[in-house]
Design a protein around this motif. Sequence first.
Motif, PDB file in Angstrom:
ATOM      1  N   VAL A 239       0.835  -1.202   0.000  1.00  0.00           N
ATOM      2  CA  VAL A 239       0.000   0.000   0.000  1.00  0.00           C
ATOM      3  C   VAL A 239       0.867   1.248   0.000  1.00  0.00           C
ATOM      4  CG1 VAL A 239      -1.735   1.294   1.309  1.00  0.00           C
ATOM      5  CG2 VAL A 239      -1.947  -1.175   1.060  1.00  0.00           C
ATOM      6  N   ASP A 240       1.981   1.218   0.719  1.00  0.00           N
ATOM      7  CA  ASP A 240       2.848   2.394   0.782  1.00  0.00           C
ATOM      8  C   ASP A 240       3.435   2.741  -0.586  1.00  0.00           C
ATOM      9  OD1 ASP A 240       3.873   4.421   2.603  1.00  0.00           O
ATOM     10  OD2 ASP A 240       5.848   3.588   2.128  1.00  0.00           O
ATOM     11  N   ALA A 241       3.588   1.753  -1.452  1.00  0.00           N
ATOM     12  CA  ALA A 241       4.081   2.031  -2.802  1.00  0.00           C
ATOM     13  C   ALA A 241       3.023   2.761  -3.631  1.00  0.00           C
ATOM     14  CB  ALA A 241       4.480   0.731  -3.503  1.00  0.00           C
ATOM     15  N   VAL A 242       1.755   2.531  -3.330  1.00  0.00           N
ATOM     16  CA  VAL A 242       0.664   3.179  -4.069  1.00  0.00           C
ATOM     17  C   VAL A 242       0.303   4.511  -3.442  1.00  0.00           C
ATOM     18  CG1 VAL A 242      -1.710   2.916  -4.883  1.00  0.00           C
ATOM     19  CG2 VAL A 242      -0.212   0.926  -4.786  1.00  0.00           C
ATOM     20  N   VAL A 243       0.178   4.532  -2.105  1.00  0.00           N
ATOM     21  CA  VAL A 243      -0.165   5.747  -1.365  1.00  0.00           C
ATOM     22  C   VAL A 243       0.897   5.932  -0.285  1.00  0.00           C
ATOM     23  CG1 VAL A 243      -1.906   6.931   0.016  1.00  0.00           C
ATOM     24  CG2 VAL A 243      -2.627   5.333  -1.766  1.00  0.00           C
ATOM     25  N   GLN A 244       1.923   6.705  -0.607  1.00  0.00           N
ATOM     26  CA  GLN A 244       3.026   6.899   0.321  1.00  0.00           C
ATOM     27  C   GLN A 244       2.528   7.542   1.613  1.00  0.00           C
ATOM     28  OE1 GLN A 244       6.248   9.282  -1.175  1.00  0.00           O
ATOM     29  NE2 GLN A 244       7.720   8.169   0.064  1.00  0.00           N
ATOM     30  N   ASN A 245       2.965   6.995   2.753  1.00  0.00           N
ATOM     31  CA  ASN A 245       2.567   7.445   4.090  1.00  0.00           C
ATOM     32  C   ASN A 245       1.086   7.246   4.383  1.00  0.00           C
ATOM     33  OD1 ASN A 245       5.182   8.256   4.821  1.00  0.00           O
ATOM     34  ND2 ASN A 245       4.898  10.221   3.806  1.00  0.00           N
ATOM     35  N   GLY A 246       0.440   6.397   3.612  1.00  0.00           N
ATOM     36  CA  GLY A 246      -0.946   6.046   3.898  1.00  0.00           C
ATOM     37  C   GLY A 246      -1.008   5.035   5.024  1.00  0.00           C
ATOM     38  N   ILE A 247      -2.119   5.039   5.753  1.00  0.00           N
ATOM     39  CA  ILE A 247      -2.298   4.124   6.880  1.00  0.00           C
ATOM     40  C   ILE A 247      -3.564   3.313   6.639  1.00  0.00           C
ATOM     41  CG2 ILE A 247      -2.639   3.937   9.366  1.00  0.00           C
ATOM     42  CD1 ILE A 247      -1.339   6.719   9.619  1.00  0.00           C
ATOM     43  N   LEU A 248      -3.439   2.000   6.668  1.00  0.00           N
ATOM     44  CA  LEU A 248      -4.620   1.161   6.519  1.00  0.00           C
ATOM     45  C   LEU A 248      -5.574   1.426   7.673  1.00  0.00           C
ATOM     46  CD1 LEU A 248      -3.142  -2.236   5.309  1.00  0.00           C
ATOM     47  CD2 LEU A 248      -4.471  -0.601   3.984  1.00  0.00           C
TER      48      LEU A 248
ATOM     49  N   GLN B 215     -13.922  -4.645   0.562  1.00  0.00           N
ATOM     50  CA  GLN B 215     -14.057  -4.640  -0.892  1.00  0.00           C
ATOM     51  C   GLN B 215     -12.957  -3.817  -1.551  1.00  0.00           C
ATOM     52  OE1 GLN B 215     -16.477  -6.561  -2.473  1.00  0.00           O
ATOM     53  NE2 GLN B 215     -16.576  -7.284  -0.362  1.00  0.00           N
ATOM     54  N   ALA B 216     -12.229  -3.059  -0.727  1.00  0.00           N
ATOM     55  CA  ALA B 216     -11.131  -2.227  -1.219  1.00  0.00           C
ATOM     56  C   ALA B 216     -10.158  -2.021  -0.073  1.00  0.00           C
ATOM     57  CB  ALA B 216     -11.671  -0.877  -1.702  1.00  0.00           C
ATOM     58  N   PHE B 217      -8.965  -1.535  -0.375  1.00  0.00           N
ATOM     59  CA  PHE B 217      -8.037  -1.141   0.668  1.00  0.00           C
ATOM     60  C   PHE B 217      -8.488   0.239   1.148  1.00  0.00           C
ATOM     61  CE2 PHE B 217      -5.462  -4.109  -1.797  1.00  0.00           C
ATOM     62  CZ  PHE B 217      -4.914  -4.892  -0.789  1.00  0.00           C
ATOM     63  N   HIS B 218      -8.724   0.381   2.438  1.00  0.00           N
ATOM     64  CA  HIS B 218      -9.121   1.664   3.030  1.00  0.00           C
ATOM     65  C   HIS B 218      -7.869   2.303   3.603  1.00  0.00           C
ATOM     66  CE1 HIS B 218     -13.534   1.183   2.789  1.00  0.00           C
ATOM     67  NE2 HIS B 218     -13.177  -0.085   2.659  1.00  0.00           N
ATOM     68  N   VAL B 219      -7.530   3.494   3.104  1.00  0.00           N
ATOM     69  CA  VAL B 219      -6.274   4.144   3.446  1.00  0.00           C
ATOM     70  C   VAL B 219      -6.545   5.560   3.936  1.00  0.00           C
ATOM     71  CG1 VAL B 219      -3.998   4.820   2.586  1.00  0.00           C
ATOM     72  CG2 VAL B 219      -5.127   2.793   1.643  1.00  0.00           C
ATOM     73  N   ALA B 220      -6.016   5.880   5.123  1.00  0.00           N
ATOM     74  CA  ALA B 220      -6.129   7.226   5.679  1.00  0.00           C
ATOM     75  C   ALA B 220      -4.910   8.039   5.262  1.00  0.00           C
ATOM     76  CB  ALA B 220      -6.219   7.155   7.196  1.00  0.00           C
ATOM     77  N   VAL B 221      -5.158   9.285   4.855  1.00  0.00           N
ATOM     78  CA  VAL B 221      -4.082  10.205   4.492  1.00  0.00           C
ATOM     79  C   VAL B 221      -4.406  11.581   5.065  1.00  0.00           C
ATOM     80  CG1 VAL B 221      -3.464   8.993   2.360  1.00  0.00           C
ATOM     81  CG2 VAL B 221      -5.106  10.854   2.274  1.00  0.00           C
ATOM     82  N   GLU B 222      -3.401  12.425   5.082  1.00  0.00           N
ATOM     83  CA  GLU B 222      -3.569  13.779   5.593  1.00  0.00           C
ATOM     84  C   GLU B 222      -4.531  14.568   4.707  1.00  0.00           C
ATOM     85  OE1 GLU B 222      -0.816  17.587   6.894  1.00  0.00           O
ATOM     86  OE2 GLU B 222       0.121  15.781   6.093  1.00  0.00           O
ATOM     87  N   ARG B 223      -5.407  15.315   5.357  1.00  0.00           N
ATOM     88  CA  ARG B 223      -6.375  16.148   4.659  1.00  0.00           C
ATOM     89  C   ARG B 223      -5.654  17.126   3.736  1.00  0.00           C
ATOM     90  NH1 ARG B 223      -9.799  17.825   8.943  1.00  0.00           N
ATOM     91  NH2 ARG B 223     -10.982  15.963   8.517  1.00  0.00           N
ATOM     92  N   GLY B 224      -6.190  17.285   2.536  1.00  0.00           N
ATOM     93  CA  GLY B 224      -5.630  18.217   1.568  1.00  0.00           C
ATOM     94  C   GLY B 224      -4.649  17.596   0.582  1.00  0.00           C
TER      95      GLY B 224
END
Length: 139
Positions: A13-22, A39-48
């Motif tokens: 997941v980090d390769a697709v969304v760097q610094n993302g958190i499952l 049904q999908a990978f749920h990834v939290a990222v910083e707002r903005g």
Amino acid sequence: ATVDQLSAGMVDVDAVVQNGILCLWSAWSIHKLTTSLPQAFHVAVERGRKINLPEFPQMQIHYCSESVLAVEGFRVSVYDVERSVCDAVKFRNKIGIDVCAEILNNYLERQDRNIGKLMDYARRLRVGGILEKYLQVKL
């Protein structure tokens, strides 16, 4: 699905969304808090942040403030189990009360549960009062 089948579908997941958190469904599944498969990978990222997602694998991005993304002062790839439980309570109306109850029940059956840490997260995420009511019924 077996564990082998599920692991064949895992991606970095980090390769697709760097610094993302499952988070959410992905974290609940990893922590064995629910029997539902995401049904999908749920990834939290910083707002903005602007995220360009590939067509595959299926990902859902959840935008959060920086203070909500931090887990005990450092970044991790998956929210810990207490944070994941609090997310279930926070989004109980979106995911369904039955799923929220399953997650809470499974968490309370764990030998490694940490109610103090759970309540700390709950207060930071503004669901402390609601979680206290649930815990009074369950404990």
